[in-house]
Each structure stands twice: as structure tokens, then as C-alpha cells.
Design a protein around this motif. Structure first.
Motif, PDB file in Angstrom:
ATOM      1  N   ALA A 131       0.902  -0.996   0.007  1.00  0.00           N
ATOM      2  CA  ALA A 131       0.298  -0.022  -0.258  1.00  0.00           C
ATOM      3  C   ALA A 131       0.889   1.391   0.079  1.00  0.00           C
ATOM      4  O   ALA A 131       0.060   2.150  -0.140  1.00  0.00           O
ATOM      5  CB  ALA A 131      -0.740   0.232   1.196  1.00  0.00           C
ATOM      6  N   ASN A 132       1.733   1.221  -0.260  1.00  0.00           N
ATOM      7  CA  ASN A 132       3.611   2.079  -0.507  1.00  0.00           C
ATOM      8  C   ASN A 132       2.770   2.541  -1.492  1.00  0.00           C
ATOM      9  O   ASN A 132       2.949   2.559  -2.449  1.00  0.00           O
ATOM     10  CB  ASN A 132       4.762   2.139  -0.031  1.00  0.00           C
ATOM     11  CG  ASN A 132       5.719   3.458  -0.040  1.00  0.00           C
ATOM     12  OD1 ASN A 132       5.681   3.928  -0.129  1.00  0.00           O
ATOM     13  ND2 ASN A 132       7.060   2.716  -0.178  1.00  0.00           N
ATOM     14  N   ILE A 133       2.104   4.086  -2.243  1.00  0.00           N
ATOM     15  CA  ILE A 133       1.897   4.800  -3.086  1.00  0.00           C
ATOM     16  C   ILE A 133       3.751   6.136  -3.147  1.00  0.00           C
ATOM     17  O   ILE A 133       3.228   6.504  -4.438  1.00  0.00           O
ATOM     18  CB  ILE A 133       0.994   6.123  -2.669  1.00  0.00           C
ATOM     19  CG1 ILE A 133       1.130   6.506  -1.577  1.00  0.00           C
ATOM     20  CG2 ILE A 133       0.278   5.080  -2.870  1.00  0.00           C
ATOM     21  CD1 ILE A 133       0.424   7.537  -1.472  1.00  0.00           C
ATOM     22  N   PHE A 134       4.689   5.761  -2.698  1.00  0.00           N
ATOM     23  CA  PHE A 134       5.692   6.587  -3.675  1.00  0.00           C
ATOM     24  C   PHE A 134       6.898   5.579  -3.712  1.00  0.00           C
ATOM     25  O   PHE A 134       6.621   3.965  -3.251  1.00  0.00           O
ATOM     26  CB  PHE A 134       6.064   7.768  -2.105  1.00  0.00           C
ATOM     27  CG  PHE A 134       5.657   8.209  -1.486  1.00  0.00           C
ATOM     28  CD1 PHE A 134       4.842   9.315  -2.017  1.00  0.00           C
ATOM     29  CD2 PHE A 134       4.701   8.099  -0.023  1.00  0.00           C
ATOM     30  CE1 PHE A 134       4.554  10.263  -1.614  1.00  0.00           C
ATOM     31  CE2 PHE A 134       3.588   9.167   0.226  1.00  0.00           C
ATOM     32  CZ  PHE A 134       3.509  10.139  -0.457  1.00  0.00           C
ATOM     33  N   THR A 135       8.118   6.142  -4.071  1.00  0.00           N
ATOM     34  CA  THR A 135       8.823   5.452  -4.435  1.00  0.00           C
ATOM     35  C   THR A 135      10.045   5.010  -3.053  1.00  0.00           C
ATOM     36  O   THR A 135      10.439   3.977  -3.450  1.00  0.00           O
ATOM     37  CB  THR A 135       9.495   5.348  -5.609  1.00  0.00           C
ATOM     38  OG1 THR A 135      10.576   7.275  -5.575  1.00  0.00           O
ATOM     39  CG2 THR A 135       8.346   5.950  -6.807  1.00  0.00           C
ATOM     40  N   GLU A 136      10.460   5.641  -2.273  1.00  0.00           N
ATOM     41  CA  GLU A 136      10.928   5.078  -0.819  1.00  0.00           C
ATOM     42  C   GLU A 136      10.035   4.311  -0.093  1.00  0.00           C
ATOM     43  O   GLU A 136       8.875   4.864  -0.435  1.00  0.00           O
ATOM     44  CB  GLU A 136      10.872   6.441  -0.031  1.00  0.00           C
ATOM     45  CG  GLU A 136      12.152   7.403  -1.377  1.00  0.00           C
ATOM     46  CD  GLU A 136      13.482   7.300  -1.588  1.00  0.00           C
ATOM     47  OE1 GLU A 136      14.057   6.741  -0.418  1.00  0.00           O
ATOM     48  OE2 GLU A 136      13.454   7.632  -2.595  1.00  0.00           O
TER      49      GLU A 136
END
Length: 421
Positions: free
Chosen positions: A192-197
Motif C-alpha cells: 500500500a506504499n504509494i511512494f518510490t521510497e
């Protein structure tokens, strides 16, 4: 009915509610109507229902019967007799029944037996599904895996975390003592992470955890050193900031996953010095499920039980993005990854994501003040106006060049005319 009887009835009701209010407050509820109406599909489970709020949805009925298979598989892994484990699970749930009830804003009345059955069945499904995934035993298709992961982070599709933890201790720890509940849930959070980091799991505190969505929300928590304030400054969109001379770069290794930083570089010029800012932005990935993640985190924040840093981020992005040209610029500069059908679709998602929300604290006020002061200065403002007027389209550029040529020709003709007279 006398006035005294009405008073006594109200007092009984107040005392009953007070006994719960001081201990618990609902953390699992339907999303606010203003948010839900904009995107109902963002809050409805697609495959599996968890808890009572979507139990009777037509689209999740096909999976209800399969939960029993997951419960059986989980019990078979244990060394103790199944009856003994189930008895312990029931005892844990029944002991916490009033606490469980206080976690929900109920849309339908359920009896204690129904609630106990629901809690145990859903907790065992989650644990067995995640355990199978952790040891590569899950046989579901990859797409259904992904959809179930997203179903598990929906605000309206949760069971209290303390119940999940207690069932975990009665089951998984019985046959796999080296596992932790957080380790099982990590794949859901990472998905569910929406960032590349990478998301920051160090922020997680089980003492403040309401449910799985609450765990995800903690992964986006800023450090205490991040200043917050009122939203007093407005800034132009990305395209207009670019025209004013603002650079955009990815925010690599940020102190906060959603952190934005403004760096000011001083350049000498004829009038003294001139500052040229760079806005560093976390690289957002816009794909099919980005809207689901953001809307559910924002709906959770709107309850007022936690800080609104995701809402703050969504409002900041809404200011930066007005049109598809802003999205295209961010994509070209490497600070946004658009996996949706078009830049216009991505812009519409960003513009609609925070409509109907209430913002208490803005976590980017310091950065916005710097950009606002820069854009209001004489040279950046006039530079932006000139670029907007003369360089906004190929035809404007052609007209400008033609005008310059005409002016030069006119000047040359005038000089020759003066010399020949």
C-alpha cells in the motif's frame, strides 16, 4: 409519559454511554458521507469482507464460505487440539465483547454470538492468508492477492487490532513462536506504499494501533521536529512555479516519507544577489490503487483521532497540480510516476482527493511561505508573466520572434533613412 420519566430515561442512556466514552471511542466506521459520495468504490471491499460493516454486500458473498477453509488450515498447523484453540479464542473475544462493540459505529444490530463468530473467523482468515503468503503457500492468483491486500486496508473493512493480536497469540505463536504479527502484516503495508521510497516501519507503535489501516497511517507519520501551522500561504501551480524559476527535484532519503523541502540558492546579479529555489518532492506513484490508499487514510484522519498529515499532503499536491500540464511537467522532471491512462486522469484524481475535508494543521506551511515570498518578488513574478505571455505556445513564440524581426528591420530602415538624408 411524565416529565420525570423522560428525565430518568435520558439519564440511563447518558450513563450507559459514559461508561464507554471514557474508555473507548469508535475507530471503525463508515467514511464521512462527503468523502464517500465522491468515490464509493474506494471504500467498498472487492473480494473479502472484514468486520460487520460490509458483511452483507453482494460482491463479497462468494468469498464468505472460503473463510472457513482458512480457519481450518490455521488450526491444523497448531500442535494443540483444534477444540482447545477455538475455546481459547472464544474466551478471549467474549471477555473483550464490550470493548469490541465500542470500536464500531454499527450500521446493523448483531448479537454477541454473531459478533464473536465474526471476529474469530475474520481474524483467522487474515492470519492464515498472511502466513501462507509469508511462506509462499498461498495459491490464489496474483491479482486476487493484490485486491485482498487492498481490502485489508479499507477503513470500513477492519477488526480491532487488539483482537487480531489476541487471536494471533492463540494460533500462530502456538506453532511458529518466532513470528511476529507485524512481520506478517508488513507485506500489506509495503503493497500500500504509494511512494518510490520505502515506508518507515520504525514509526509504528502498537499501543496506538486501532487496526491495520492505523498501522499504515503510522508509516507516513512525520517526525516530531516537523513544524505544522495554519494554511495561510497559497502558491502557484507547478507550471507557473517553473516559469518563475523554481526547480523541482525528487526528495531522496527524506526525513519524512511525505516531506517536501525548499532549498534556496543565491546567485550574484547586477542588482546584488538573487535566490533561486528548488522544491524537493517525494516521488509519488499514481496507479490504479493510489486513490484507494489516499482516500481511506484521509477518511481515517477526518475522525479527529489522529493528526491530518496525509490530508495535508493531499492539499499540498492539489495546490501544485491544476491541469494535465502540471502532471506532465512533474513526470518529465522525475518527481511523479504516472501509471494511469492519461495525465488528465491523474490530475483529476489529485484535484478531487481532498474535496470535502477539514484541515486542522498544515505540515508544509514553512515551505509554502518560502515559495510564496519568492513568487511575489519582482523578478520571479515578471519572469512568470513574460513566459506565460510570450512562451506559453509555439504561436506566441513565433509571434514574438516575428515582432522582434519586424522591430529590428524597422530600426535598420530608420537608420539607413537618416543616413541617406
Amino acid at each position: 409519559m411524565t416529565q420525570d420519566s423522560v428525565v430518568q430515561r435520558l439519564l440511563v442512556r447518558v450513563k450507559k454511554e459514559e461508561s464507554h466514552i471514557n474508555q473507548f471511542s469508535p475507530s471503525i466506521y463508515m467514511a464521512p458521507r462527503t468523502l464517500r459520495d465522491m468515490s464509493p468504490s474506494s471504500f467498498n471491499p472487492q473480494v473479502v469482507s472484514i468486520g460487520p460493516l460490509h458483511r452483507e454486500d453482494e460482491n463479497v458473498q462468494a468469498f464468505e464460505g472460503r473463510k472457513t477453509n482458512y480457519l481450518i488450515d490455521l488450526m491444523r498447523r497448531a500442535k494443540s487440539p483444534q477444540e482447545e484453540i477455538l475455546k481459547l479464542c472464544v474466551e478471549k473475544v467474549c471477555t473483550s465483547m464490550e470493548k469490541i462493540k465500542a470500536c464500531y459505529v454499527w450500521t446493523k444490530a448483531y448479537g454477541d454470538i454473531e459478533i464473536a463468530d465474526m471476529m474469530i473467523m475474520d481474524a483467522c482468515f487474515i492470519l492464515e492468508f498472511l502466513f501462507k503468503y509469508s511462506i509462499d503457500e498461498e495459491e490464489e492468483g496474483e491479482l486476487q492477492h493484490i485486491i485482498i491486500f487492498y481490502d485489508l486496508i479499507l477503513l470500513e473493512n477492519q477488526i480491532p487490532f487488539f483482537i487480531l493480536d489476541e487471536i494471533f497469540q492463540c494460533t500462530v505463536l502456538e506453532f511458529s513462536p518466532n513470528h511476529s504479527l507485524l512481520e506478517l502484516i508488513y507485506p500489506v503495508l509495503g503493497n500500500a506504499n504509494i511512494f518510490t521510497e520505502d515506508i518507515n516501519k520504525d514509526n509504528i507503535s502498537l499501543n496506538n494501533t486501532h487496526h491495520i489501516l492505523s498501522l499504515l497511517h503510522q508509516c507516513y507519520k512525520p517526525p516530531d521536529s516537523i513544524k505544522k501551522g495554519d494554511l495561510r500561504s497559497t502558491i502557484p501551480s507547478v507550471v507557473n512555479l517553473d516559469r518563475a524559476g523554481v526547480n523541482f527535484k525528487p526528495n531522496k532519503d527524506p526525513t519524512w516519507l511525505m516531506g517536501m523541502e525548499v532549498e534556496l540558492y543565491m546567485f550574484p546579479c547586477f542588482f546584488g544577489s538573487w535566490s533561486k529555489p528548488t522544491l524537493r518532492i517525494p516521488v509519488l506513484e499514481i496507479y490504479d490503487f493510489t486513490e484507494i490508499v489516499l482516500r481511506n487514510l484521509i477518511a481515517y484522519e477526518q475522525s479527529g483521532q489522529t493528526h491530518s498529515y496525509v490530508t495535508s499532503y493531499a492539499i499540498a499536491m492539489d495546490m501544485l497540480v491544476d491541469t494535465q500540464e502540471d502532471v506532465a511537467k512533474l513526470v518529465d522532471l522525475g518527481v511523479l510516476v504516472n501509471k494511469m491512462g492519461s495525465n488528465d486522469e491523474a490530475a483529476n484524481m489529485i484535484n478531487s482527493i481532498c474535496k470535502g475535508t477539514i484541515l486542522v494543521d498544515f505540515f508544509y506551511e514553512e515551505q509554502w511561505v518560502k515559495l510564496s515570498k519568492y513568487c511575489d518578488a519582482y523578478w520571479p513574478k515578471n519572469m512568470a508573466n513574460m513566459k506565460r505571455t510570450y512562451f506559453s505556445s509555439p504561436w506566441n513564440i513565433i509571434a514574438l520572434v516575428a515582432g522582434v524581426i519586424l522591430f529590428v528591420v524597422t530600426v535598420v530602415q530608420t537608420i539607413f533613412t537618416i543616413k541617406s538624408t
